[in-house]
Structure formats: C-alpha cells, structure tokens
Design an enzyme around this catalytic site. Sequence first.
Site, PDB file in Angstrom:
ATOM      1  N   HIS A 190      98.834  81.118 -25.353  1.00 63.94           N
ATOM      2  CA  HIS A 190      97.522  80.509 -25.166  1.00 63.94           C
ATOM      3  C   HIS A 190      96.399  81.484 -25.499  1.00 63.94           C
ATOM      4  O   HIS A 190      95.335  81.069 -25.966  1.00 63.94           O
ATOM      5  CB  HIS A 190      97.384  79.972 -23.743  1.00 63.94           C
ATOM      6  CG  HIS A 190      97.994  78.620 -23.576  1.00 63.94           C
ATOM      7  ND1 HIS A 190      98.531  78.167 -22.387  1.00 63.94           N
ATOM      8  CD2 HIS A 190      98.165  77.608 -24.456  1.00 63.94           C
ATOM      9  CE1 HIS A 190      98.990  76.943 -22.551  1.00 63.94           C
ATOM     10  NE2 HIS A 190      98.786  76.588 -23.794  1.00 63.94           N
ATOM     11  N   CYS A 498     110.907  71.773 -40.043  1.00 68.05           N
ATOM     12  CA  CYS A 498     110.020  71.921 -38.881  1.00 68.05           C
ATOM     13  C   CYS A 498     110.120  73.293 -38.218  1.00 68.05           C
ATOM     14  O   CYS A 498     109.586  73.495 -37.132  1.00 68.05           O
ATOM     15  CB  CYS A 498     110.290  70.825 -37.856  1.00 68.05           C
ATOM     16  SG  CYS A 498     111.980  70.798 -37.223  1.00 68.05           S
TER      17      CYS A 498
END
Length: 572
Positions: A190, A498
């Site tokens: 984050h 992916c």
Amino acid sequence: MKKIIGIGVSDGIAVAKAFIIQTPQFDVKKYTNVKMTPTQAKKLLSSAFQKAKKDLEEIKTITVKNINQEAGMIFDAHIQILNDPTITEQLEQQLNKNIHPVIAVDNVFQQTALMFSEMDDKYFKERASDILDLHQRLLSYLTGVKLNDLIRIKSDVIIVANDLTPSQTATLNKKYVKGFLTESGGKTSHAAIMARSMEIPAIVGLKNITSKVEDGKTVGINGRKGIVGFDFSSKDITQWKQEKELESNFQNELKQYTNKLVKTLDGYEVIVASNIGNVKDMDLAVEYNTNGIGLFRTEFLYMSSQDWPDESVQFEAYKTVLQKAKNDLVIIRTLDIGGDKKLNYFQFPHEDNPFLGYRAIRLTLDKQAVFKTQLRALLRASDYGNLGIMFPMVATLDELVQVKQLLTKVQQEFNETKKFKLGIMIEIPSAALAADCLGKHVDFFSIGSNDLIQYSFAADRMNKNVSYLYQPLNPALLRLIKLVVEGGKLNNVWTGMCGEMASDQYAIPLLLGLGLTELSMSASSMFKARMVIAKITINECKSLVEKALKLTSDSAVRKLVENFFKKKNIFI
C-alpha cells in the site's frame, strides 16, 4: 558516486537531502509482570481501538483531499482489520488469560503479519505491512511511545526508512517529500500504491539502506530503474538533473496512453486488462481505464471471513465487480487456497511440500460443498455482466473433466443456460504440454507466469538463493508458452497471461509474437504496456520471437529485445 539497485515501485527521478526515519521501539517485555484484570485490560484496549479508528478516519480524509479517493480507501481496509472478528476474538482470548493488552496486541498482530508475510502470492504477502501499521499505532496508544511525525518536514527531502507504513505515506507532504527509499516492501504494497498516486519516485528492497546513506547528505532516486545514487560530486548532481528532465518528458508521454483500446502500429488489437485482489481494487482499475479484468483473486473473501463465506456474500462481491466492468470481460478465478495461503477456520493437513500439495482445484474438488457455494454465486452473478470463470492449478485433463461435471451439475440445479466463458490457468508444465487436449474443453487459457516459471525451473521464486532462476525470457519458457498458444489455436481458444511477466516491457513484444491476445497486470502497469504495444508491429514481434527461440539464455533474449527497442526509439 556510489549506486545501489533496488526494486522501483513508483517512477520518477529526484535529488534531495536524505531524511532517515528510525522504526519506533516498543519495550513489550516490561509489561509481562504488569497486573491488570481482564475488565481493566478490555477497557484499555477498547480505548486504543477507538483512538485508532478515529485517527484512521482523519488520515483517510486527508488522503482523499491530498491524493485521491482510491488512496483513501486503503484506510477503510485498515478499519476493517480492526473490526475483524478473528483479530478481536484472539485478543479477547489473551486478555481473559490475564495477558496485558500490550503483549496481547504484540502477539496477535505479529502472528497475523507473519502469516501474511510467509505467503507466496505477493498481493497477500504485502498486506503484512498493513497489519504492522496497525500494530505500531495500537502500541503507541497503549505505551505512550510516539510515532514518527512526518508533518514536521519543511524542506526538500528523500525519506529513507526500514519501511513506511501506509499511514506514514499518507501524511507525507508532496511539496517537500520528493521520494522514498525503504529496505522492505514490494510493488503491490500500500505504501507503493500511495507513492504512485502521489506521483513521487520510490524504491524498495534496499538492504541496509538506513546504514548506507547518511542523514542530511544528498541522495538521488531513479524510481523507474530502481537506482539510488549517493556520495555525489557536483558533476553527478548535474547529470542527475538532466536525467530528471528526460524522465519528466517520458512520464508526460506515458499519460497519452489512457485509451482502453490499444493496437499495434499495424492494427493488431491487444486486450490490456487488470488484476484485482478485492472489490475495492476495481475502482483503481476503472480509473486507469482497464479493458476488463484478467484475474480477480477470490481468496480475500475467504481469508477475511470467520468461516466459509456464504453464497450471498460472494454473489454481492462478484456482482459489484461485473457491474463496474460494464460489458468488459471479468475473469474470476475460483478459490486458490493452500500452499502459503491459510484459513483460520480450516486445518490444512501437514505437508512437506504444500505448494505441490493440497491446494487450489485439488482442494475444491475434495471440498465440493464449499466449491458448489462459490459456483452458485458465480452463476447468479453472471446475469450482471460478462463473466469468465477460471480454474487454477489444473494439472490433467481428468481434473478439468471432473470440475466441468461439477459445474454442469450446479447449472442443472439452477436450470441455467450458459452465460459465461470458461477457462483454466496454465501454470503447471503438464497443462502447458497438454494444451491441445485441454483446449477442447474451454473457451480460453490464461498463463499464470509466476508459477509456470517456478515449476518449470524447479526454483522457489521467493528463495533468494535460487532467485537467479526466475528467468521469464528464457527460451525454454518461451517454447512452453508457444505450445500453449498453438494448442489453444487448434481449438479456437484464445490465450492471455495474468502473471508478472505480462507487464514486463521486455516480454511484451515476445508474447505478442507468440500469439497472446490479452495481457493482465496491475492497474499502474497498464500505461507502459500500452505505450510499448502502440509503438511496434505484430510482424516485428513475430520476427523478434523467431530469433529469441534460437537463443540459449534469458540474458541473450533480453539483449535482443533491448537492441530492438533502441532501433525503435522505445524508451523504457
């Protein structure tokens, strides 16, 4: 000038004085003999929790104002952690044993952070920093030890720290903080996400950086290349400032590639989609104009629950993402738990090699009641958008047949006609080699490059001793991918990717040359991928991969692509 190489997580170049932040030290042991009744302990802990929630709401407000809504949502996740019944119940159990709140918080949050840090999946691994952020905040209230006050910074600096918590990053004043360097962290932490939102350069994974750089001395940071410079001469500073101007021009060019649809110079359309780990990630993906979702990991629904999540909870999550994607394809991967991803409410059997054991499709085929609940939720959600259902860790045709039979059974219970596309992740060499057979039973393949590389080279990518074997451009791997694409084409099945390789700019022309039509990555990587795609032709890609397949090493292929980019004036 001296240089250190780390992991660039936010682009940009900056030169400023180093500002070293020391991690707060909490003397937890001294509370071992401090006596307190469970009632007193619960009251003290409740007060700390309330203060933390109030602070987090204030930090969220500041973050939304100074950065954006998506960055602010990080602190919603922090508040959710504080409200998590698993956390609160574990704390209550310790307090009932007359354990002091300081020790209880330290035990529970350290153990939870350790659980996440030991996970192989980088997205979940990097959630450990969020847990430790809350750990520090609560201990600060309980012990009176103050946290670092970064608001007092009033001159241009580059922050240097062991790690930066999301709440610390949120309080950085962009006017003065020109970048940050940390020992810990990763691309999906984050703090890294916040740095990208603030558009300041950041580099992580810099071992012992706080002891190598001197506080107050000039340092340089090149976030895109992951380079830290220090012990500058005046000539070095001039050179870095020139590079900063070039970098600024490059970043301005990147902002041109905001269109969802992207084509090569000769008109070959490539789907550039986003990977997400939860419903909130979808907002950032939409902001970056994603062309669908190439991977929606559903583990968060299970790992954030006290018990197997019921059908309605799952349905709402899947429905929300499908609606936000409008009619773009959303590929939802069924539960991929096991290995390093554990659940508090389910006891996994002891295994010597859990990554090669009871996990993903092997587990869900065994626990069919759990699997059926997820499949029912997916089928219900299919009414709200363009759904792709993807099964992970398929190793054999027998497994695929079994899982399709189960899906058909659930459909019959619903009396549903098919409203979705069906695919599998190709992440095991046996599946890659059998792509022609597997392709008869699916609509698409999605290559999970992280595990495919790991299993192909028999090397744990998180083990530093063998990390040199993480070789995405190795011709052996390219040949394996070629087999997958060819096996798919025999059955009119398209192939995407992916894993991290999908956003590797050196890999992109090779993947297009091999025939991939979809690349899925973190939202922040999409601009660079679009730029590379828009500057090349598919014929150039095919020619390039032909040459690459004749080479013998990852480094040789990388050099080949590097020379190709130079000829094309592609600056990466």
